[in-house]
Design an enzyme around this catalytic site. Structure first.
Site, PDB file in Angstrom:
ATOM      1  CD  GLU A  35      -2.611  -1.202   2.618  1.00 27.48           C
ATOM      2  OE1 GLU A  35      -3.498  -0.348   2.796  1.00 27.48           O
ATOM      3  OE2 GLU A  35      -2.320  -2.076   3.456  1.00 27.48           O
ATOM      4  NE  ARG A 260       4.076  -8.448  11.113  1.00 32.05           N
ATOM      5  CZ  ARG A 260       3.359  -7.320  11.119  1.00 32.05           C
ATOM      6  NH1 ARG A 260       2.087  -7.351  11.427  1.00 32.05           N
ATOM      7  NH2 ARG A 260       3.931  -6.180  10.793  1.00 32.05           N
ATOM      8  CE  LYS A 270       3.287   0.253   4.953  1.00 33.71           C
ATOM      9  NZ  LYS A 270       2.470   0.274   3.725  1.00 33.71           N
TER      10      LYS A 270
END
Length: 553
Positions: A35, A260, A270
């Site tokens: 994104e 992850r 983020k």
């Protein structure tokens, strides 16, 4: 160069091997779908290396696709930075650069198809009502009072939403699945919301935007993705991913989840990274203390080290924490093979050699001890030099093999000196050492044959130059800052120390972005932003050993 074979055998490769062997798939097409709402960090590097690495191994292709479905948080700056970072890691998507916004017309048409099939409806509840009525993990959801609107009414309302007739938050389009499902993601998830926001690519064409859960599976299908690889938090979303594909009757990629990357002394949210930048707790997204790829690049981490790290930690299904020292070891391993050696003194202590035979003596030092093809450089030893203050102790223990009163040490690439006198200022601080040299110990093969246990580095006080140095360390002092009530309370106050160093003259020739080893000290990189020709500013990339391991013990 350290080996960087991308994507060793793992459970994902086993799945792909079985798909190819059975004929279920005839090719491998993956994608990396960031994104564009922030800069990439080391966690993204694992996904990049995995997806592009698999494409390389199987002779397939990997797409770079920007999931730009939220114009409120997205910027062109992030799009460009992400492309830079992927290329820096050594990967190329060729002609396969895509955006979710490329498919907005098709996604809208598919939404209309689901409405006509009675599989989607316009909900006019408030966001808070939708959240409350969704239920909990132990209680089913409550169907919306608008769930049974007619197809005609839903089509009319959805078109009016697209035409901009309603304010933000007044309506959403939801899939009609199962409000009692044990998987909350299947309780009539939102497919579209109203956002009167200008998009960085489509401008003001749209005022409704698809949700990621609706968009990304269809994007994969349009692009012919065979294996949609994502992190474990999307495992519970997979039934929804498959449901949309099945209802629309389109190409079905296979979603596979992996664990992850969790890295100690780091945050990779983020939101938190953006908070650090906006509150000026760091100097920007490319601050060398940040876990962003742009920050690591500026600090001097080579891309080969990032890829080596991703190979070593592997790919699994279980959540695990990787100590930051593993990454730092990979950086040292690569830099050890590539970095020229130079001498620099960070905490200078003056030494006067009282019996140097000449005003200056030409010495020679190897540019790299294991790579003779890189040649040598000239070093000038003068009567006044600087050594590291830590290389002298007035009252030294027996196993201190550096300089002390009456003791000898070898100056690297030069000769043996003995400390004869210690000079102090009025406060009792040692300000100078007066030493004598043994003239028979010059050269690569000194004639004296003595074995001197200690060797220290030095810089001529006459020919040396002072340069700015930034001593970067770990940004957080706690292994897991996310556990704190406020992660900012865990910031390491010593993560940046700005000082100066005395360096040998050849270090002024280092180009911005070039990394060298300060012998016995660490690897340092000429800052790519603040350095200029003949005026480097050095960032400490990594120490020669893991000093934090001793602290933890």
């Amino acid at each position: 160069m350290a080996e960087t074979t991308t994507t060793p055998s793992n459970f994902i490769r086993n799945i792909i091997d079985a798909d190819l062997a059975s004929g279920r798939r005839s090719e491998v097409v993956t994608r990396f779908p960031p994104e564009p709402n922030g800069y990439l960090h080391i966690g993204h590097a694992k996904s990049i290396c995995l997806n592009f690495g698999l494409a390389e191994i199987y002779g397939g292709r990997c797409h770079l696709r920007f999931d730009d479905t939220n114009p409120v948080k997205e910027e062109q700056e992030y799009v460009e930075a992400i492309q830079r970072d992927v290329r820096w890691l050594g990967f190329d998507w060729g002609e396969h650069l895509y955006f979710a916004s490329d498919y907005f017309d098709q996604l809208y048409a598919w939404a209309v198809q689901l409405i006509k099939a009675g599989k989607a409806y316009v909900d006019s509840q408030s966001p808070e009502e939708i959240r409350v009525n969704r239920g909990t993990l132990t209680e089913p959801g409550i169907p919306s009072p608008y769930r049974d609107r007619s197809v005609e009414e839903n089509l009319e309302l959805f078109e009016r939403m697209k035409n901009g007739e309603f304010p933000d938050g007044s309506h959403v389009l939801r899939a009609k699945i199962d409000m009692a499902s044990p998987n909350i993601n299947l309780r009539d998830p939102v497919m579209y919301r109203i956002l009167h926001a200008r998009h960085h690519r489509t401008g003001d064409k749209w005022c409704i935007y698809p949700m990621y859960d609706f968009a990304h599976g269809q994007e994969d299908s349009i692009e012919g993705i065979t294996h949609s690889i994502c992190t474990l938090e999307f495992e519970d979303h997979r039934p929804l991913y498959d449901w949309f594909i099945e209802q629309l009757g389109i190409h079905a990629p296979q979603q596979i989840e992996f664990a992850r990357l969790n890295l100690t002394y780091t945050v990779m949210s983020k939101r938190k990274l953006l908070q650090l930048v906006r509150e000026k707790l760091v100097a920007g997204w490319d601050d060398p203390r940040m876990p962003t790829l742009s920050g690591m690049r500026r600090r001097g981490y080579p891309p080969q080290a990032i890829r080596l790290f991703c190979d070593r930690i592997g790919v699994g299904k279980s959540e695990a924490w990787i100590d930051l020292s593993v990454l730092e070891d990979c950086v040292r391993e690569v830099l050890n093979e590539t970095s020229l050696r130079r001498m620099a003194v960070l905490r200078p202590l003056k030494v006067t050699i009282t019996n140097l035979p000449q005003s200056e003596i030409v010495c020679r030092g190897a540019n790299h001890p294991q790579r003779p093809e890189l040649g040598e450089r000239e070093l000038l030893l003068t009567p006044e030099i600087y050594i590291e203050r830590d290389d002298f102790m007035e009252e030294a223990p027996k196993k201190f093999f550096r300089l002390a009163p009456g003791r000898e040490v070898r100056l690297r690439n030069a000769c043996v000196i003995r400390c004869d006198e210690v000079i102090k200022d009025t406060a009792g601080e040692v300000v100078e050492l007066r030493c004598s040299c043994d003239p028979d110990t010059f050269g690569a093969n000194p004639a004296d044959g003595r074995k001197i246990k200690g060797t220290i580095h030095w810089v001529s006080a006459v020919h040396g130059r002072r340069v700015p140095v930034r001593l970067y360390d770990r940004l957080f002092r706690e292994e897991n800052p996310d556990r704190a009530e406020d992660f900012r309370d865990c910031l390491n106050p010593d993560s940046l120390v700005e000082t100066e160093a005395w360096v040998e003259p050849s270090l002024l020739e280092v180009t911005p972005g070039q990394t060298v080893q300060f012998e016995r000290t660490g690897y340092f990189t000429a800052d790519s932003v603040d350095s200029s020709a003949g005026a480097p500013v050095f960032n400490r990339t990594v120490t020669l050993r893991d000093s934090w391991a001793k602290l933890k013990k």
